[in-house]
Design a protein around this motif. Structure first.
Motif, PDB file in Angstrom:
ATOM      1  N   LEU A 284       0.812  -1.214   0.000  1.00 50.82           N
ATOM      2  CA  LEU A 284       0.000   0.000   0.000  1.00 50.82           C
ATOM      3  C   LEU A 284       0.849   1.270   0.000  1.00 50.82           C
ATOM      4  O   LEU A 284       0.503   2.261  -0.645  1.00 50.82           O
ATOM      5  N   SER A 285       1.966   1.228   0.721  1.00 51.21           N
ATOM      6  CA  SER A 285       2.823   2.417   0.786  1.00 51.21           C
ATOM      7  C   SER A 285       3.513   2.697  -0.553  1.00 51.21           C
ATOM      8  O   SER A 285       3.952   3.819  -0.813  1.00 51.21           O
ATOM      9  N   ALA A 286       3.602   1.672  -1.390  1.00 47.75           N
ATOM     10  CA  ALA A 286       4.160   1.865  -2.732  1.00 47.75           C
ATOM     11  C   ALA A 286       3.150   2.503  -3.669  1.00 47.75           C
ATOM     12  O   ALA A 286       3.511   3.052  -4.715  1.00 47.75           O
ATOM     13  N   GLU A 287       1.874   2.452  -3.272  1.00 45.42           N
ATOM     14  CA  GLU A 287       0.806   2.966  -4.130  1.00 45.42           C
ATOM     15  C   GLU A 287       0.248   4.305  -3.656  1.00 45.42           C
ATOM     16  O   GLU A 287      -0.327   5.057  -4.437  1.00 45.42           O
ATOM     17  N   ARG A 288       0.402   4.616  -2.361  1.00 49.56           N
ATOM     18  CA  ARG A 288      -0.244   5.804  -1.791  1.00 49.56           C
ATOM     19  C   ARG A 288       0.743   6.616  -0.965  1.00 49.56           C
ATOM     20  O   ARG A 288       1.707   6.071  -0.433  1.00 49.56           O
ATOM     21  N   ASP A 289       0.460   7.892  -0.837  1.00 50.38           N
ATOM     22  CA  ASP A 289       1.338   8.739  -0.030  1.00 50.38           C
ATOM     23  C   ASP A 289       0.799   8.948   1.376  1.00 50.38           C
ATOM     24  O   ASP A 289       1.432   9.595   2.209  1.00 50.38           O
ATOM     25  N   GLN A 290      -0.396   8.385   1.662  1.00 51.98           N
ATOM     26  CA  GLN A 290      -0.952   8.431   3.013  1.00 51.98           C
ATOM     27  C   GLN A 290      -1.781   7.191   3.275  1.00 51.98           C
ATOM     28  O   GLN A 290      -2.530   6.738   2.413  1.00 51.98           O
ATOM     29  N   LEU A 291      -1.640   6.641   4.477  1.00 53.36           N
ATOM     30  CA  LEU A 291      -2.413   5.470   4.889  1.00 53.36           C
ATOM     31  C   LEU A 291      -3.044   5.744   6.253  1.00 53.36           C
ATOM     32  O   LEU A 291      -2.394   6.309   7.130  1.00 53.36           O
ATOM     33  N   SER A 292      -4.287   5.347   6.416  1.00 52.89           N
ATOM     34  CA  SER A 292      -4.975   5.475   7.691  1.00 52.89           C
ATOM     35  C   SER A 292      -4.946   4.123   8.394  1.00 52.89           C
ATOM     36  O   SER A 292      -5.517   3.146   7.891  1.00 52.89           O
ATOM     37  N   ILE A 293      -4.281   4.058   9.544  1.00 57.22           N
ATOM     38  CA  ILE A 293      -4.067   2.789  10.244  1.00 57.22           C
ATOM     39  C   ILE A 293      -4.568   2.897  11.685  1.00 57.22           C
ATOM     40  O   ILE A 293      -4.361   3.912  12.355  1.00 57.22           O
ATOM     41  N   VAL A 294      -5.188   1.829  12.144  1.00 56.26           N
ATOM     42  CA  VAL A 294      -5.756   1.789  13.494  1.00 56.26           C
ATOM     43  C   VAL A 294      -4.675   1.976  14.555  1.00 56.26           C
ATOM     44  O   VAL A 294      -3.622   1.334  14.513  1.00 56.26           O
ATOM     45  N   ALA A 295      -4.958   2.869  15.517  1.00 55.99           N
ATOM     46  CA  ALA A 295      -3.965   3.203  16.540  1.00 55.99           C
ATOM     47  C   ALA A 295      -4.393   2.818  17.952  1.00 55.99           C
ATOM     48  O   ALA A 295      -3.636   3.038  18.905  1.00 55.99           O
ATOM     49  N   ASP A 296      -5.597   2.251  18.112  1.00 49.40           N
ATOM     50  CA  ASP A 296      -6.050   1.890  19.465  1.00 49.40           C
ATOM     51  C   ASP A 296      -6.083   0.378  19.700  1.00 49.40           C
ATOM     52  O   ASP A 296      -6.610  -0.086  20.708  1.00 49.40           O
ATOM     53  N   GLN A 297      -5.510  -0.390  18.790  1.00 51.27           N
ATOM     54  CA  GLN A 297      -5.286  -1.824  19.022  1.00 51.27           C
ATOM     55  C   GLN A 297      -3.789  -2.006  19.289  1.00 51.27           C
ATOM     56  O   GLN A 297      -2.966  -1.617  18.467  1.00 51.27           O
ATOM     57  N   ILE A 298      -3.466  -2.595  20.441  1.00 50.23           N
ATOM     58  CA  ILE A 298      -2.076  -2.704  20.875  1.00 50.23           C
ATOM     59  C   ILE A 298      -1.685  -4.162  21.033  1.00 50.23           C
ATOM     60  O   ILE A 298      -2.423  -4.955  21.636  1.00 50.23           O
TER      61      ILE A 298
END
Length: 285
Positions: free
Chosen positions: A163-177
């Motif tokens: 995904l990082s090769a295709e997009r310049d921004q990614l939204s990723i979950v930050a409240d699962q640890i």
């Protein structure tokens, strides 16, 4: 380790096990149908191994919500049959389980003694497998882990690199640890435990093993991207902003103290393994 039988040899953990134990019996999916538990028992009786490691599982978390019967067959019925056959032969059985048996409440690391309370079908079937293994008797270890990754197969690292090769921004979950766990380290743990049980069957029981330090998925994603030449921005979002068919546990921290004390296995630093995995994956692209 010679004389070990590995179920799930084609998965990322299975491949790591075979790599570290090339003399092991490692039948493929074509050889053994895991949805046919009798095949598993027949394989054990045919190979007569000195120990068994079950790295096989139905891991499609969202699909399991609609296909719980198949997930139960592979994650619960088959391991129960394996464990009973192992008990009959008097050999150790190491069964890999998951953080998904817990509901993810709180912020403290889950201990092996904590009461499971799975949120969805995948977790329910894995917990049912744990119960079946324990009820079989014999000399089993249930080894719960989380967020397994390697250069083999499809996993979070693979997804972020793509995904990082295709997009310049990614939204990723930050409240699962949780603790990302290198498949190579998990394989070493499984083999060490299986070998130890041969001489010390009294060490059977439930244990945890995951990578360190614990991080969010978003932090994990940033660590992956940082090991590339990309400038992809990782935006933190909450689980509620990324709905999925199956509920995910927010707290997947696992206490691994008893694993260290009993088997001398320290939590692996996933960042060091990631240094090697990312370039290997990038070279495969």
């Amino acid at each position: 380790m010679t004389g070990v039988l590995i179920f799930g040899a084609t998965g990322q953990l299975g491949k790591a096990l075979v790599r570290q134990s090339p003399q092991a019996h490692a039948p493929s999916r074509a050889d053994i149908d895991l949805s046919s538990p009798e095949d598993c028992a027949d394989a054990i009786l045919e190979y007569r191994p000195k120990a068994i490691i079950n790295a096989a599982a139905y891991t499609a978390v969202d699909r399991a919500e609609e296909d719980e019967a198949t997930a139960h067959l592979i994650n619960a019925t088959a391991p129960g049959v394996m464990a009973r056959t192992a008990a009959t032969l008097g050999i150790p059985f190491v069964h890999v389980s998951t953080d998904y048996v817990f509901d993810g409440s709180g912020q403290s690391p889950w201990t092996p003694e904590d009461q499971p309370n799975p949120l969805g079908a995948y977790g329910r079937t894995k917990r049912a497998g744990e119960i079946a293994v324990l009820q079989a008797g014999g000399c089993p270890v249930i080894l719960r882990t989380s967020w397994v990754f390697s250069a083999d197969g499809i996993n979070f690292v693979h997804a972020i690199l793509r995904l990082s090769a295709e997009r310049d921004q990614l939204s990723i979950v930050a409240d699962q640890i949780g603790g990302p766990t290198p498949a190579s380290a998990l394989a070493t743990a499984c083999l060490t435990i299986a070998n130890t049980l041969r001489a010390a069957p009294e060490k059977a029981g439930i244990y945890h093993y995951s990578g360190s330090p614990d991080v969010s998925w978003a932090e994990y994603a940033r660590a992956i991207v940082a090991r590339t030449q990309r400038q992809t921005h990782i935006e933190d979002i909450m689980t509620t902003q990324y709905p999925t068919p199956a509920k995910r546990p927010l707290n997947s921290r696992l206490s691994c103290n008893s694993t260290t004390t009993t088997f001398g296995l320290n939590r692996p630093d996933w960042r060091k393994i990631l240094d090697d995995v990312v370039p290997e994956m990038e070279a495969q692209r």
